[in-house]
Design an enzyme around this catalytic site. Structure first.
Site, PDB file in Angstrom:
ATOM      1  N   THR A 166     -29.986 -32.282   3.981  1.00 28.43           N
ATOM      2  CA  THR A 166     -30.386 -31.268   3.008  1.00 28.43           C
ATOM      3  C   THR A 166     -31.605 -30.532   3.549  1.00 28.43           C
ATOM      4  O   THR A 166     -32.581 -31.161   3.965  1.00 28.43           O
ATOM      5  CB  THR A 166     -30.730 -31.920   1.664  1.00 28.43           C
ATOM      6  OG1 THR A 166     -29.613 -32.686   1.213  1.00 28.43           O
ATOM      7  CG2 THR A 166     -31.076 -30.870   0.624  1.00 28.43           C
ATOM      8  N   LYS A 168     -35.015 -28.850   3.835  1.00 33.65           N
ATOM      9  CA  LYS A 168     -36.290 -29.007   3.144  1.00 33.65           C
ATOM     10  C   LYS A 168     -37.309 -28.007   3.697  1.00 33.65           C
ATOM     11  O   LYS A 168     -37.237 -27.658   4.873  1.00 33.65           O
ATOM     12  CB  LYS A 168     -36.810 -30.440   3.320  1.00 33.65           C
ATOM     13  CG  LYS A 168     -35.839 -31.531   2.888  1.00 33.65           C
ATOM     14  CD  LYS A 168     -35.622 -31.537   1.394  1.00 33.65           C
ATOM     15  CE  LYS A 168     -34.689 -32.684   0.985  1.00 33.65           C
ATOM     16  NZ  LYS A 168     -34.441 -32.723  -0.451  1.00 33.65           N
ATOM     17  N   LYS A 194     -26.973 -28.673   4.194  1.00 33.49           N
ATOM     18  CA  LYS A 194     -26.705 -28.534   2.764  1.00 33.49           C
ATOM     19  C   LYS A 194     -27.816 -27.776   2.045  1.00 33.49           C
ATOM     20  O   LYS A 194     -29.004 -28.001   2.293  1.00 33.49           O
ATOM     21  CB  LYS A 194     -26.552 -29.939   2.165  1.00 33.49           C
ATOM     22  CG  LYS A 194     -26.522 -30.012   0.656  1.00 33.49           C
ATOM     23  CD  LYS A 194     -26.479 -31.471   0.205  1.00 33.49           C
ATOM     24  CE  LYS A 194     -26.678 -31.579  -1.287  1.00 33.49           C
ATOM     25  NZ  LYS A 194     -28.019 -31.164  -1.719  1.00 33.49           N
ATOM     26  N   HIS A 287     -22.488 -31.836  -6.042  1.00 33.22           N
ATOM     27  CA  HIS A 287     -23.756 -32.512  -6.332  1.00 33.22           C
ATOM     28  C   HIS A 287     -23.738 -32.978  -7.785  1.00 33.22           C
ATOM     29  O   HIS A 287     -23.156 -32.326  -8.649  1.00 33.22           O
ATOM     30  CB  HIS A 287     -24.937 -31.574  -6.089  1.00 33.22           C
ATOM     31  CG  HIS A 287     -26.246 -32.290  -5.956  1.00 33.22           C
ATOM     32  ND1 HIS A 287     -26.908 -32.842  -7.044  1.00 33.22           N
ATOM     33  CD2 HIS A 287     -27.008 -32.564  -4.871  1.00 33.22           C
ATOM     34  CE1 HIS A 287     -28.026 -33.415  -6.622  1.00 33.22           C
ATOM     35  NE2 HIS A 287     -28.113 -33.262  -5.312  1.00 33.22           N
ATOM     36  N   ARG A 288     -24.384 -34.114  -8.038  1.00 33.62           N
ATOM     37  CA  ARG A 288     -24.343 -34.712  -9.379  1.00 33.62           C
ATOM     38  C   ARG A 288     -25.644 -34.506 -10.157  1.00 33.62           C
ATOM     39  O   ARG A 288     -26.003 -35.325 -11.013  1.00 33.62           O
ATOM     40  CB  ARG A 288     -24.016 -36.198  -9.280  1.00 33.62           C
ATOM     41  CG  ARG A 288     -25.025 -37.020  -8.482  1.00 33.62           C
ATOM     42  CD  ARG A 288     -24.667 -38.502  -8.480  1.00 33.62           C
ATOM     43  NE  ARG A 288     -25.680 -39.300  -7.806  1.00 33.62           N
ATOM     44  CZ  ARG A 288     -25.771 -40.631  -7.886  1.00 33.62           C
ATOM     45  NH1 ARG A 288     -24.906 -41.308  -8.627  1.00 33.62           N
ATOM     46  NH2 ARG A 288     -26.713 -41.285  -7.247  1.00 33.62           N
ATOM     47  N   SER A 372     -27.133 -40.012   0.003  1.00 35.24           N
ATOM     48  CA  SER A 372     -28.241 -39.085   0.224  1.00 35.24           C
ATOM     49  C   SER A 372     -29.384 -39.435  -0.710  1.00 35.24           C
ATOM     50  O   SER A 372     -29.165 -39.711  -1.884  1.00 35.24           O
ATOM     51  CB  SER A 372     -27.766 -37.640  -0.024  1.00 35.24           C
ATOM     52  OG  SER A 372     -28.820 -36.718   0.112  1.00 35.24           O
TER      53      SER A 372
END
EC number: 4.1.1.39
Length: 471
Positions: A166, A168, A194, A287-288, A372
């Site tokens: 991901t 950053k 991501k 994504h949750r 993740s």
């Protein structure tokens, strides 16, 4: 005999919805609720109230009940079980006839089962622990747009987990700098990068600019490495129309995968997007975000295994599942239980993993589990052992926090992953020998050696809040 409340016109639910002699049908949708009743409410009455309120019941008798076959349509609580270690709670097993639900609509299932009953006064707390979807319902759902095997074929990646990251900081970068970070990570050895869940289209970085710079980065890294690369472009938006516009633009740019926040955006939006991805040859990463609001309380809400099942039906090719070993909540046995629900064709009942029912998925494709959140190279052996090949291991800070930069962090993770996969294939015990495996690999990788030294003291040793109820 009817109670005084029934005589007064108030339903005694137990008389109608508590049916311990009922044998569930293969076509029934089955649910397991954890129930804590209010003081003085018998278990059977509380369980029957849940069955009633989540199906055909209302608080009083109504004459229009006579205009339909209530025996056919009602939900039935057919079993009650103690919850190990909790004298106040019990499990209520409820069977619902399939005709109560619209075909292919996860939205309708959840509206019925959890839409109103969770505010019911007869229960102090209520949690939906598991669902058994009948094959007859599963066949009406589209499911994952591609599935695990098709994704591997599209990306030409076999025999190991995929490696991701991901970008950053998740917020604040310009589109150009964001694309640069993507390029460095992919060039260094990652398969995928991501967007984070909350990067949509903010003033510092409008979505179209991000998509264009990211597409350039993906294409450049693919050309330089000879490997198929991808980036999850988050198309989540305030309206379905805007979401679809972003998805179409990602396709125009030739990108293989897009991303969606399925809980905050909702199942209607998710199913719409999944159907579009299936028709247009796109992969869909899910994504949750917001899940812990719903699933973390062990006594009230919806367990994530239910949300995972619903997502597989609604559609998605990846789903975040936690890591077990990282910074996020996740009991190992429970996590493996819902990872199985994402990937396997048949999952047997297994209370040690929190699985309350046999679940037959038929021929529906599987969903890749995404690990993740707070992971780094020292976690690699455990992650490979826990999640296996059909997973994506995503190291955000564990890539971009490398002292040598993004490309060096990516290279360290790629070397660590390939060393662990090789050791596993040779029959070595990854969790017992993992440290030695990584140190041996670091002799030939300066990037990995630096990563091992950088994160050697980093641990997340908080206890899990939501633990399995096992005796």
């Amino acid at each position: 005999m009817a109670s005084k409340t029934f005589d007064a016109g108030v339903q005694d639910y137990q008389l109608t919805y508590w049916t311990p002699d009922y044998t569930p049908l293969d076509t029934d949708l089955l649910a397991c609720f954890k129930v804590v009743p209010q003081d003085g409410v018998p278990r059977e009455e509380a369980a029957a109230a849940v069955a009633a309120e989540s199906s055909t019941g209302t608080w009083t008798t109504v004459w229009t009940d006579l205009l339909t076959d209530m025996e056919f349509y009602k939900g039935r609580c057919y079993r009650i079980e103690d919850v190990p270690g909790d004298k106040n709670a019990f499990y209520a097993f409820i069977a619902y006839p399939l005709d109560l639900f619209e075909e292919g609509s996860v939205v309708n299932v959840l509206t019925s089962l959890v839409g109103n009953v969770f505010g019911f006064k007869a229960v102090r707390s209520l949690r939906l622990e598991d669902l058994r979807f009948p094959i007859a319902f599963i066949k009406t759902c589209g499911g994952p747009p591609a599935g695990i095997q098709v994704e591997r074929d599209k990306l030409n990646k076999y025999g190991r987990p995929m490696l991701g990251c991901t970008i950053k900081p998740k917020l604040g970068l310009s589109a150009k700098n964001y694309g640069r970070a993507v390029y460095e990570c992919l060039r260094g050895g990652l398969d995928l990068t991501k967007d984070d869940e909350n990067i949509n289209s903010q003033p510092f970085q409008r979505w179209q600019n991000r998509f264009e710079f990211v597409a350039d980065a993906v294409d450049k890294a693919t050309a330089e490495t000879g490997e198929r690369k991808g980036h999850y472009l988050n198309v989540t938006a305030g309206t379905v129309e805007e979401m679809m516009k972003r998805a179409e633009f990602a396709k125009e740019l030739g990108q293989p995968i897009i991303m969606h926040d399925f809980l905050t955006a909702g199942f209607t939006a998710n199913t719409t997007l999944a159907n579009w991805c299936r028709d247009n040859g796109m992969l869909l990463h899910i994504h949750r975000a917001m899940h812990a609001v719903i699933d973390r309380n062990p006594n009230h809400g919806i367990h994530f295994r239910v949300l995972a099942k619903c997502l597989r039906l609604s559609g998605g090719d990846h789903l975040h599942t936690g890591t077990v070993v990282g910074k996020l909540e996740g009991d190992r046995a429970s996590t493996l239980g819902f990872v199985d629900q994402l990937r396997e064709a048949f999952v047997p009942e297994d209370r040690s993993r929190g699985v309350f029912f046999d679940q037959d998925w038929g021929s529906m494709p599987g969903v890749m589990a995404v690990a993740s959140g707070g992971i780094h190279v020292w976690h690699m052996p455990a992650l490979v052992n826990i999640f296996g090949d059909d997973s994506v291991l995503q190291f955000g800070g564990g890539t971009q926090g490398h002292p040598g930069g993004n490309a060096a962090g990516a290279a360290a993770n790629r070397v660590a992953l390939e060393a662990c996969v090789k050791a596993r294939n040779e029959g070595r015990d990854l969790e017992r020998e993992g440290g030695d495996i990584l140190r041996d690999a670091a002799r030939n990788s300066k990037e990995l050696a630096v990563a091992l030294d950088t994160w050697k003291e980093i641990k997340f040793e908080f206890d899990t809040v939501d633990k399995l109820d096992v005796g």
